[in-house]
Write a protein that holds these residues in place. Structure first.
Motif, mmCIF file in Angstrom:
data_model
loop_
_atom_site.group_PDB
_atom_site.id
_atom_site.type_symbol
_atom_site.label_atom_id
_atom_site.label_comp_id
_atom_site.label_asym_id
_atom_site.label_seq_id
_atom_site.Cartn_x
_atom_site.Cartn_y
_atom_site.Cartn_z
ATOM 1 N N PHE A 87 0.830 -1.203 0.000
ATOM 2 C CA PHE A 87 0.000 0.000 0.000
ATOM 3 C C PHE A 87 0.868 1.258 0.000
ATOM 4 O O PHE A 87 0.547 2.259 -0.661
ATOM 5 C CB PHE A 87 -0.921 -0.028 1.219
ATOM 6 N N TYR A 88 1.979 1.222 0.723
ATOM 7 C CA TYR A 88 2.933 2.328 0.746
ATOM 8 C C TYR A 88 3.466 2.601 -0.661
ATOM 9 O O TYR A 88 3.495 3.760 -1.127
ATOM 10 C CB TYR A 88 4.071 1.972 1.704
ATOM 11 N N ALA A 89 3.872 1.542 -1.363
ATOM 12 C CA ALA A 89 4.407 1.711 -2.713
ATOM 13 C C ALA A 89 3.321 2.208 -3.675
ATOM 14 O O ALA A 89 3.605 3.006 -4.594
ATOM 15 C CB ALA A 89 4.984 0.390 -3.206
ATOM 16 N N VAL A 120 1.103 9.124 -6.646
ATOM 17 C CA VAL A 120 1.498 10.534 -6.636
ATOM 18 C C VAL A 120 2.507 10.814 -7.746
ATOM 19 O O VAL A 120 2.440 11.852 -8.434
ATOM 20 C CB VAL A 120 2.077 10.904 -5.255
ATOM 21 N N ALA A 121 3.443 9.900 -7.963
ATOM 22 C CA ALA A 121 4.451 10.119 -9.005
ATOM 23 C C ALA A 121 3.826 10.146 -10.395
ATOM 24 O O ALA A 121 4.295 10.880 -11.286
ATOM 25 C CB ALA A 121 5.522 9.033 -8.931
ATOM 26 N N ALA A 122 2.756 9.368 -10.601
ATOM 27 C CA ALA A 122 2.093 9.333 -11.911
ATOM 28 C C ALA A 122 1.028 10.414 -12.060
ATOM 29 O O ALA A 122 0.350 10.471 -13.111
ATOM 30 C CB ALA A 122 1.469 7.960 -12.134
ATOM 31 N N THR A 123 0.849 11.259 -11.077
ATOM 32 C CA THR A 123 -0.124 12.365 -11.101
ATOM 33 C C THR A 123 -1.529 11.841 -11.420
ATOM 34 O O THR A 123 -2.187 12.243 -12.389
ATOM 35 C CB THR A 123 0.287 13.439 -12.127
ATOM 36 N N VAL A 128 13.043 8.825 2.364
ATOM 37 C CA VAL A 128 12.007 9.011 1.347
ATOM 38 C C VAL A 128 11.721 10.495 1.137
ATOM 39 O O VAL A 128 11.503 10.953 -0.005
ATOM 40 C CB VAL A 128 10.734 8.251 1.755
ATOM 41 N N LYS A 129 11.723 11.273 2.193
ATOM 42 C CA LYS A 129 11.479 12.711 2.075
ATOM 43 C C LYS A 129 12.468 13.361 1.107
ATOM 44 O O LYS A 129 12.086 14.067 0.159
ATOM 45 C CB LYS A 129 11.603 13.369 3.456
ATOM 46 N N VAL A 170 0.936 5.409 6.967
ATOM 47 C CA VAL A 170 1.401 4.070 6.576
ATOM 48 C C VAL A 170 2.873 3.880 6.958
ATOM 49 O O VAL A 170 3.285 2.795 7.387
ATOM 50 C CB VAL A 170 1.180 3.857 5.066
ATOM 51 N N ALA A 171 3.696 4.925 6.831
ATOM 52 C CA ALA A 171 5.115 4.814 7.172
ATOM 53 C C ALA A 171 5.307 4.530 8.661
ATOM 54 O O ALA A 171 6.142 3.703 9.047
ATOM 55 C CB ALA A 171 5.845 6.102 6.781
ATOM 56 N N GLY A 172 4.544 5.198 9.511
ATOM 57 C CA GLY A 172 4.637 4.909 10.949
ATOM 58 C C GLY A 172 4.163 3.521 11.290
ATOM 59 O O GLY A 172 4.746 2.841 12.159
ATOM 60 N N LEU A 173 3.113 3.052 10.616
ATOM 61 C CA LEU A 173 2.618 1.696 10.858
ATOM 62 C C LEU A 173 3.650 0.652 10.448
ATOM 63 O O LEU A 173 3.805 -0.380 11.115
ATOM 64 C CB LEU A 173 1.310 1.496 10.095
ATOM 65 N N LEU A 174 4.379 0.895 9.379
ATOM 66 C CA LEU A 174 5.426 -0.042 8.961
ATOM 67 C C LEU A 174 6.522 -0.169 10.018
ATOM 68 O O LEU A 174 7.046 -1.268 10.257
ATOM 69 C CB LEU A 174 6.029 0.417 7.632
ATOM 70 N N VAL A 175 6.874 0.940 10.662
ATOM 71 C CA VAL A 175 7.904 0.891 11.706
ATOM 72 C C VAL A 175 7.442 0.030 12.878
ATOM 73 O O VAL A 175 8.195 -0.804 13.402
ATOM 74 C CB VAL A 175 8.256 2.315 12.158
#
Length: 341
Positions: free
Chosen positions: A45-47, A53-56, A132-133, A222-227
């Motif tokens: 889901f993160y990917a 977003v990258a594909a607009t 990632v930022k 999602v990033a915090g949940l992955l940690v």
């Protein structure tokens, strides 16, 4: 003769820990198959969010609609409250509060695991979210240049480090670690729900203030949940670090409490005479301050008067020896004959 060293405050704390009850058996989460599947689904889901977003795609259009809606202008009456509420996602204040609570738990339970787990989670969060930022380089709403664009790959522009949202990810990890370290299932469920509500509300507050896109908040959550899901993989490392630190503490405390023998002065007793009942007496050296009294002066027999009662006696005549060339004072001076040529 041995002397006990003076206990410091840290020694008293360790002594207090030794009087605590036995360390409870903690339920350490393990990386089960269910957790691995959940971690894989969250990572996918993160990917998907990053690719959208990258594909607009439509997700970027929602970002622009929320930004152009300008919530801070629609509901200005709650702006002051949300300025304080967003602090619950800032790393500094929240880390201090949670670390203080976990430090108290570590002291009561005689274990360093809560603090070490929290430190590991914060370190993982900084590495993953920070990479990632700066890797994606997405600019925030206040720095957007083109309507409808994804605002990515702006590595050298101001405000290009907002994707994912650090406030949201930090809120998930900081408050979620309390649920991760909970000792009962009931507490874990309630703390999980509370951390989810706090993290989502902090993320939506950043959208209201116009500092983040809506997709930033979603990816930060999602990033915090992955940690938190990956944290059981680091439990063996946490256990080894705890054992090392406790062993180091024991060795340091052993050095502090080691007693040092103090040399005893040797006393030389005086030799006692044979057959005497007196015990040997320690030899003492008289000090210069305690001197023997001076004996009285010898006086000849007869009546004596004090010095103040005596009458001064002046000898008659001059004390100088007579001389043929000298003349008495006051007599007429005669001229001496001049000799020589």
């Amino acid at each position: 003769m041995r002397t006990e060293p003076r206990l410091t405050r840290l020694d008293r704390i360790f002594a207090r820990l030794d009087r605590e009850p036995e360390r409870p058996v903690l339920d350490v989460p393990r990386m089960t198959r269910h957790r691995v599947v959940l971690f894989g689904a969250t990572l996918a889901f993160y990917a998907a969010i990053v690719l959208a977003v990258a594909a607009t795609t439509w997700l970027v259009q929602i970002d622009w609609q929320a930004m152009l809606f300008r919530p801070y202008q629609q509901w200005p009456e709650i702006h002051a409250f949300l300025d304080y509420w967003v602090v619950l996602g800032q790393r500094g204040p929240t880390a201090v509060m949670v670390a203080a609570w976990l430090g108290w738990r570590s002291w009561r339970q005689r274990t360093l695991r809560p603090l070490l787990a929290f430190g590991t989670a914060v370190l993982l969060l900084n590495i993953t979210v920070g990479a990632v930022k700066y890797g994606l380089g997405r600019s925030g709403p206040h720095y957007a240049t083109e309507v409808g664009s994804n605002e990515m790959w702006h590595w050298f522009q101001a405000g290009s480090d907002i994707f994912p949202s650090g406030h949201t990810a930090n809120a998930v990890v900081t408050w979620g670690i309390l649920a991760y370290l909970a000792s009962t299932p009931w507490t874990r469920r309630w703390l999980s729900a509370l951390s989810a509500v706090l993290s989502l509300s902090v993320g939506l507050t950043t959208v209201y203030l116009g500092t983040h896109w809506l997709s930033d908040v979603l990816l930060g959550w999602v990033a915090g949940l992955l940690v938190l899901l990956a944290l059981p993989w680091f439990e063996p490392l946490i256990s080894r670090a705890e054992a090392f630190l406790l062993d180091l503490r024991d060795r340091w405390a052993g050095r502090r409490t080691a007693t040092v023998p103090v040399p005893v002065p040797v006393l030389t007793p005086l030799a006692a005479t044979e057959g005497s009942d007196t015990a040997p007496v320690r030899e003492t050296i008289p000090s210069s301050a305690a001197r023997a009294p001076r004996p009285p002066a010898y006086l000849a027999p007869g009546p004596h008067t004090t010095r103040a009662e005596r009458t001064p006696v002046t000898p008659a005549g001059s004390r100088r020896p007579p001389h043929s060339d000298r003349h008495p004072r006051g007599a007429g001076s005669t001229s001496r004959p001049l000799t020589g040529g």
